[in-house]
Enzyme design. Structure first.
Site, PDB file in Angstrom:
ATOM      1  N   GLN A  75       1.951  -6.167  -3.093  1.00 53.83           N
ATOM      2  CA  GLN A  75       2.405  -6.257  -1.707  1.00 53.83           C
ATOM      3  C   GLN A  75       3.709  -5.455  -1.540  1.00 53.83           C
ATOM      4  OE1 GLN A  75       1.346  -9.691  -3.153  1.00 53.83           O
ATOM      5  NE2 GLN A  75      -0.561  -8.665  -2.700  1.00 53.83           N
ATOM      6  N   ASP A 130       0.816  -1.223   0.000  1.00 48.30           N
ATOM      7  CA  ASP A 130       0.000   0.000   0.000  1.00 48.30           C
ATOM      8  C   ASP A 130       0.844   1.265   0.000  1.00 48.30           C
ATOM      9  OD1 ASP A 130      -2.226  -1.660   0.098  1.00 48.30           O
ATOM     10  OD2 ASP A 130      -2.229  -1.679   2.282  1.00 48.30           O
ATOM     11  N   LYS A 187       1.830   2.081  -5.108  1.00 48.98           N
ATOM     12  CA  LYS A 187       2.376   1.504  -6.353  1.00 48.98           C
ATOM     13  C   LYS A 187       1.453   1.787  -7.533  1.00 48.98           C
ATOM     14  CE  LYS A 187       2.400  -2.538  -4.295  1.00 48.98           C
ATOM     15  NZ  LYS A 187       2.080  -2.134  -2.915  1.00 48.98           N
ATOM     16  N   GLY A 197      -4.560  -4.339  -3.815  1.00 40.23           N
ATOM     17  CA  GLY A 197      -5.539  -3.292  -4.102  1.00 40.23           C
ATOM     18  C   GLY A 197      -4.738  -2.073  -4.499  1.00 40.23           C
ATOM     19  N   HIS A 198      -4.694  -1.776  -5.780  1.00 36.88           N
ATOM     20  CA  HIS A 198      -3.866  -0.676  -6.285  1.00 36.88           C
ATOM     21  C   HIS A 198      -4.779   0.447  -6.771  1.00 36.88           C
ATOM     22  CE1 HIS A 198      -0.307  -3.635  -7.105  1.00 36.88           C
ATOM     23  NE2 HIS A 198      -0.702  -3.625  -5.861  1.00 36.88           N
TER      24      HIS A 198
HETATM   25  P1  GDP Z   1      -0.739   0.266  -3.551  1.00 36.84           P
HETATM   26  O1  GDP Z   1      -1.345  -0.992  -3.050  1.00 36.84           O
HETATM   27  O2  GDP Z   1       0.727   0.332  -3.285  1.00 36.84           O
HETATM   28  O3  GDP Z   1      -1.071   0.569  -4.989  1.00 36.84           O
HETATM   29  O4  GDP Z   1      -1.381   1.438  -2.668  1.00 36.84           O
HETATM   30  P2  GDP Z   1      -2.947   1.613  -2.314  1.00 36.84           P
HETATM   31  O5  GDP Z   1      -3.665   2.063  -3.512  1.00 36.84           O
HETATM   32  O6  GDP Z   1      -3.443   0.402  -1.611  1.00 36.84           O
HETATM   33  O7  GDP Z   1      -2.848   2.737  -1.198  1.00 36.84           O
HETATM   34  C1  GDP Z   1      -2.316   3.982  -1.465  1.00 36.84           C
HETATM   35  C2  GDP Z   1      -3.399   5.023  -1.165  1.00 36.84           C
HETATM   36  O8  GDP Z   1      -2.807   6.301  -1.079  1.00 36.84           O
HETATM   37  C3  GDP Z   1      -4.429   5.150  -2.269  1.00 36.84           C
HETATM   38  O9  GDP Z   1      -5.658   5.501  -1.672  1.00 36.84           O
HETATM   39  C4  GDP Z   1      -3.922   6.279  -3.126  1.00 36.84           C
HETATM   40  O10 GDP Z   1      -4.948   6.953  -3.842  1.00 36.84           O
HETATM   41  C5  GDP Z   1      -3.311   7.167  -2.087  1.00 36.84           C
HETATM   42  N1  GDP Z   1      -2.160   7.963  -2.512  1.00 36.84           N
HETATM   43  C6  GDP Z   1      -1.149   7.640  -3.360  1.00 36.84           C
HETATM   44  N2  GDP Z   1      -0.221   8.614  -3.396  1.00 36.84           N
HETATM   45  C7  GDP Z   1      -0.652   9.569  -2.551  1.00 36.84           C
HETATM   46  C8  GDP Z   1      -0.103  10.824  -2.114  1.00 36.84           C
HETATM   47  O11 GDP Z   1       0.980  11.233  -2.499  1.00 36.84           O
HETATM   48  N3  GDP Z   1      -0.826  11.526  -1.203  1.00 36.84           N
HETATM   49  C9  GDP Z   1      -2.024  11.099  -0.713  1.00 36.84           C
HETATM   50  N4  GDP Z   1      -2.652  11.845   0.171  1.00 36.84           N
HETATM   51  N5  GDP Z   1      -2.563   9.923  -1.096  1.00 36.84           N
HETATM   52  C10 GDP Z   1      -1.874   9.168  -1.988  1.00 36.84           C
HETATM   53  P1  IMO Z   2      -0.941  -4.230  -2.211  1.00 39.20           P
HETATM   54  O1  IMO Z   2      -0.467  -4.827  -3.516  1.00 39.20           O
HETATM   55  C1  IMO Z   2      -0.984  -4.614   2.126  1.00 39.20           C
HETATM   56  C2  IMO Z   2      -1.130  -8.685   3.736  1.00 39.20           C
HETATM   57  C3  IMO Z   2      -2.364  -9.132   4.464  1.00 39.20           C
HETATM   58  C4  IMO Z   2      -1.738 -10.086   5.478  1.00 39.20           C
HETATM   59  C5  IMO Z   2      -0.630 -10.741   4.679  1.00 39.20           C
HETATM   60  C6  IMO Z   2      -1.002 -12.098   4.092  1.00 39.20           C
HETATM   61  O2  IMO Z   2      -2.213  -3.496  -2.288  1.00 39.20           O
HETATM   62  O3  IMO Z   2       0.170  -3.477  -1.556  1.00 39.20           O
HETATM   63  P2  IMO Z   2      -2.545 -12.782   2.025  1.00 39.20           P
HETATM   64  O4  IMO Z   2      -4.013 -12.608   1.792  1.00 39.20           O
HETATM   65  O5  IMO Z   2      -1.675 -12.173   0.995  1.00 39.20           O
HETATM   66  O6  IMO Z   2      -2.161 -14.211   2.290  1.00 39.20           O
HETATM   67  O7  IMO Z   2      -2.256 -12.009   3.412  1.00 39.20           O
HETATM   68  O8  IMO Z   2      -0.327  -9.842   3.621  1.00 39.20           O
HETATM   69  N1  IMO Z   2      -1.358  -8.169   2.356  1.00 39.20           N
HETATM   70  C7  IMO Z   2      -1.270  -6.885   2.030  1.00 39.20           C
HETATM   71  N2  IMO Z   2      -1.042  -5.789   2.785  1.00 39.20           N
HETATM   72  N3  IMO Z   2      -1.106  -4.496   0.784  1.00 39.20           N
HETATM   73  C8  IMO Z   2      -1.297  -5.593   0.004  1.00 39.20           C
HETATM   74  O9  IMO Z   2      -1.284  -5.541  -1.321  1.00 39.20           O
HETATM   75  C9  IMO Z   2      -1.438  -6.847   0.630  1.00 39.20           C
HETATM   76  N4  IMO Z   2      -1.661  -8.097   0.173  1.00 39.20           N
HETATM   77  C10 IMO Z   2      -1.599  -8.899   1.243  1.00 39.20           C
HETATM   78  O10 IMO Z   2      -3.025  -8.047   5.072  1.00 39.20           O
HETATM   79  O11 IMO Z   2      -1.120  -9.348   6.499  1.00 39.20           O
HETATM   80 MG    MG Z   3      -2.887  -1.619  -1.828  1.00 42.30          MG
END
Ligand code: GDP
Ligand code: IMO
Ligand code: MG
Length: 434
Positions: free
Chosen positions: A224, A13, A16, A40-41
């Protein structure tokens, strides 16, 4: 053109999705190489929020070929849902989304097994995403998995499901006191999704290599993060795949010699979802403030993310394991209101300094962070697009991170939107993708 790997440097998270979307237009192919719909991207374009779970975040760009590589585990139902949702908003995937015939399939019983196993762990629960990811990878390593290619031949599929279900019914169901699984019921339920996916399942390694020979470039989208990597992360509190840069090669069939660079996505503080050690976690109003300002709730499961100070030890480790050439620091704006910021520069375990990351999760959980305190900037950086406009204290914070991690910062993200981004002029990333 180069082939670049995007990885998460912390516990996932990191943002990415946003960075992959931003960089995608410079590439021909965007490929996922591990994980599944546990990811979840988030990508925000024109105010519309897209959350990608299996489909590469580059899909919004209409000319990009999207690949789900052999290293990914695929829940066909989740994939079809995501494809339909995209088509409903006018993003066509026909002829440009390809799934490896070697990718393993998540079956309904994988989710059941995961629930039962998590339940059995009691207080030691991993806090997985309950998507069946771990059990699907277990069957892959156990050499009894069903692969996407098997879906294309209905007789073969029926036989494979029967074989797989027989194994579960003989060994697992009695052990867990669960009723027998009905293989035919599963087979019948898969038929419609198989038809939907048929044209998309190919030998993606061949496809990629054909394109590479014609000069195409690939952006590899890690899911991840380093600390969730099954080998290099905080085992057993990890996911079941190799989320680090090496996974890009294994998970697509593109040799390591064809990878040109690694970009580490690094959140300006630290978050983690699920259980496991997290030395800089803040179980106080500062942590709660980060969660609220950063909207730190899981993009896949909606769970509140645990929040804490930036952990330099973790990111320096990620630089070492992944060979990070350039960093994108995300969510700097979330720190805007804090008068002081701590950066973890080492740990103490039982009163003594720790030289390398403890292998045992229990020991790691008991490490005390050693902090360097830096002044905050207490002013608004949201949406800034020029480095020179950042407050001095923010520049110092970034410089401290770059120096400590020993990696260059090429991008600073100041908001979730595409344009809320600072590209550092003359940076390593610019050189890589020039
Ligand atoms: P990922 O799994 O690495 O793709 O990240 P996620 O999408 O799960 O979580 C990142 C969250 O931060 C998302 O809700 C993005 O919209 C948000 N986000 C990304 N870059 C920024 C930033 O620079 N500032 C803020 N406030 N939010 C951001
Ligand atoms: P993105 O790509 C954050 C965590 C779960 C749990 C552990 C194992 O959005 O960064 P799993 O279901 O993979 O066997 O769970 O990994 N986890 C993540 N945490 N971002 C993710 O993906 C994750 N995918 C799995 O919360 O701790
Ligand atoms: Mg994510």
């Amino acid at each position: 053109m180069p082939n670049i790997v995007i990885i998460g440097a912390q516990w996932g998270d990191e943002g990415k999705g946003k960075i992959v979307d931003l960089l995608s237009e410079r590439f021909d192919i965007v490929a996922r190489y591990q994980g599944g719909h546990n990811a979840g991207h988030t990508v925000i374009v024109n105010g519309h929020k897209h959350i990608f779970h299996l489909i590469p975040s580059g899909v919004i760009h209409p000319n990009i070929i999207c690949v789900i590589g052999n290293g990914v585990v695929v829940d066909p139902f989740a994939l079809v849902d995501e494809m339909r949702a995209l088509e409903a908003i006018g993003i066509a995937v026909q002829g440009r989304l390809f799934i490896s015939h070697r990718a393993h399939v998540i079956m309904p019983f994988h989710r059941t097994i995961e629930w039962v196993e998590e339940d059995a762990r009691g207080d030691a629960k991993l806090g997985t995403t309950s998507r069946g990811i771990g059990p699907a990878y277990e069957d892959k390593a156990g050499r009894r998995g069903i692969r996407m290619g098997d879906l294309l031949d209905m007789d073969l599929l029926r036989a494979k499901i029967r074989e797989s279900v027989q194994y579960k019914n003989n060994i697992l169901c009695p052990a867990y006191g669960k009723p027998a699984i009905d293989a035919e019921e599963i087979f019948v339920s898969y038929a419609p999704v198989v038809e939907f996916l048929r044209d998309h399942v190919v030998d993606t390694a061949e496809l990629i290599h054909e394109k590479l020979a014609l000069g195409a470039s690939i952006l590899f989208e890690g899911a991840q993060g380093t600390m969730l990597d099954v080998d290099h992360g905080t085992y057993p509190y990890v996911t079941a795949s190799n989320a680090t840069a090496g996974g890009a090669s294994i998970g697509t069939g593109v040799p390591p010699t064809s990878l040109d660079g690694v970009v580490g996505i690094v959140k300006a503080y630290t978050t983690r979802v699920g259980a496991g050690p997290f030395p800089t976690e803040l179980l106080n109003p500062v942590g709660e403030g980060l969660r609220q300002r950063g909207d730190e709730f899981g993009a896949s499961t909606g769970r509140p993310r645990r929040c804490g100070w930036f952990d330099g030890v973790v990111v320096r480790y990620a630089r070492m394991i992944n060979g990070i050439d350039a960093m994108a620091i995300t969510k700097l704006d979330v720190l805007d209101t804090l008068p002081e910021l701590n950066i973890c520069v080492g740990y103490l375990y039982k009163g003594s300094p720790v030289k390398t990351l403890p292998v045992d999760a229990g020991a790691y959980a008991n490490c005390q962070p050693i902090y360097k305190t830096l002044p905050g900037w207490v002013s608004r950086t949201t949406g800034l697009t020029e480095y020179r406009d950042l407050p001095e204290a923010a520049k110092n914070y970034l410089k401290f991170i770059a120096d400590f991690v020993e990696a260059e910062i090429s991008i600073v993200s100041t908001g979730p939107g595409r344009h809320e981004t600072i590209f550092i002029q003359g940076s390593t990333l610019q050189e890589l993708i020039a």
